[in-house]
Scaffold this active site. Structure first.
Site, PDB file in Angstrom:
ATOM      1  N   SER A   1       0.826  -1.205   0.000  1.00  0.00           N
ATOM      2  CA  SER A   1       0.000   0.000   0.000  1.00  0.00           C
ATOM      3  C   SER A   1       0.864   1.260   0.000  1.00  0.00           C
ATOM      4  O   SER A   1       1.670   1.448  -0.905  1.00  0.00           O
ATOM      5  CB  SER A   1      -0.951  -0.054   1.193  1.00  0.00           C
ATOM      6  OG  SER A   1      -1.995   0.875   1.055  1.00  0.00           O
TER       7      SER A   1
ATOM      8  N   GLU B   1      -9.462  -4.623  -6.404  1.00  0.00           N
ATOM      9  CA  GLU B   1      -9.168  -3.376  -5.687  1.00  0.00           C
ATOM     10  C   GLU B   1      -8.907  -2.218  -6.640  1.00  0.00           C
ATOM     11  O   GLU B   1      -8.441  -2.390  -7.765  1.00  0.00           O
ATOM     12  CB  GLU B   1      -7.988  -3.567  -4.752  1.00  0.00           C
ATOM     13  CG  GLU B   1      -6.671  -3.900  -5.435  1.00  0.00           C
ATOM     14  CD  GLU B   1      -5.511  -3.889  -4.450  1.00  0.00           C
ATOM     15  OE1 GLU B   1      -5.351  -2.875  -3.736  1.00  0.00           O
ATOM     16  OE2 GLU B   1      -4.764  -4.885  -4.409  1.00  0.00           O
TER      17      GLU B   1
ATOM     18  N   HIS C   1      -7.360  -5.722  -1.402  1.00  0.00           N
ATOM     19  CA  HIS C   1      -6.151  -4.975  -1.064  1.00  0.00           C
ATOM     20  C   HIS C   1      -5.278  -5.763  -0.077  1.00  0.00           C
ATOM     21  O   HIS C   1      -5.746  -6.208   0.970  1.00  0.00           O
ATOM     22  CB  HIS C   1      -6.576  -3.637  -0.446  1.00  0.00           C
ATOM     23  CG  HIS C   1      -5.457  -2.686  -0.205  1.00  0.00           C
ATOM     24  ND1 HIS C   1      -4.647  -2.218  -1.211  1.00  0.00           N
ATOM     25  CD2 HIS C   1      -5.029  -2.078   0.935  1.00  0.00           C
ATOM     26  CE1 HIS C   1      -3.774  -1.375  -0.716  1.00  0.00           C
ATOM     27  NE2 HIS C   1      -3.975  -1.276   0.587  1.00  0.00           N
TER      28      HIS C   1
END
Length: 255
Positions: free
Chosen positions: A110, A204, A234
């Site tokens: 991320s 995602e 995710h």
């Protein structure tokens, strides 16, 4: 939720000036010449080395390598560029400790993807040797979330909306111009790009960011591989109790 820490894992906390984090070693893993530097995600405002310990311990077990996870400073108390500076300090510290750059793998998820790309650009700018490889799970690259907003019109992300994610990240960017070079990253002029593996879930919104990063690497003449795992969410690699594909993806990353 992030999965159990495998039995026998050792954890050593580090608080050394600007470098904070933890060494994670799976059972039987001892310090050696090679190491993984892990950059955790969660929009620059939540999570830590501890929350990601299950993931990093499994990564250590799969690779046989020690993992140092950086506990970088979080927003809103510590806005940009605090996190990026802490990552750079941790990388430099590994070099000072005698690790050769080619024996360091940068891994992250991320927001850790944005931090990894920033580190690569800063290494190029300062003449610092690049790591041997980069492995990223669901990397965030576009901090404006324009790519994500376009993607969620086609298929909504099961975890979060682009608007909500943007609001979190704004706590880190703290009113800085969106086109600031260390916020809107450009790998076009980077020499000696390390080989990079990118894994992203097909469900995602950050799959657009993953494609964008892969395209930048390709255009810059680097070697990148993009894997889009169908219907996954995710950072699904962190959820082995819920998602069977998590272990398969992690083993692939370990290779």
């Amino acid at each position: 939720l992030f999965g159990p820490v495998p039995r026998g894992t050792s954890v050593d906390l580090v608080a050394d000036g600007s470098v904070r984090g933890e060494w994670v070693r799976a059972a039987g893993v001892t310090p050696g010449e090679r190491v993984i530097l892990y950059l955790h995600g969660s929009a620059y405002v939540i999570c830590s080395a501890r929350t990601h310990r299950g993931l990093t311990a499994r990564l250590s077990r799969s690779t046989g390598l020690p993992v140092f996870t950086v506990d970088y400073r979080l927003a809103p108390e510590h806005p940009f560029p605090a996190a990026a500076d802490d990552i750079e300090s941790a990388y430099r510290r590994l070099l000072e400790q005698g690790y050769r750059a080619k024996n360091i793998v940068i891994a992250g998820d991320s927001a850790g993807g944005h931090l990894a790309a920033d580190l690569i650009i800063e290494n190029d700018r300062t003449g610092t040797p690049q790591p041997g490889a980069v492995v990223l799970f669901s990397p965030l690259i576009d901090l404006d979330f324009e790519l994500s907003a376009q993607t969620e019109r086609i298929r909504k992300d099961p975890m979060i909306s682009a608007a909500s994610a943007r609001a979190l990240v704004k706590l880190y960017t703290d009113g800085n111009a969106a086109d600031l070079p260390r916020l809107r990253l450009d790998l076009a002029l980077v020499r000696d790009l390390p080989p990079t593996l990118i894994q992203v879930g097909g469900a995602e919104m950050l799959r657009a960011d993953a494609r964008h990063l892969h395209s930048m690497i390709d255009k810059a003449g680097g070697r990148g591989e993009l894997e889009i795992w169908p219907d996954q969410m995710h950072v699904f690699q962190a959820l082995p109790r819920l998602i069977p594909e998590a272990e398969l993806a992690l083993e692939r990353a370990a290779e």
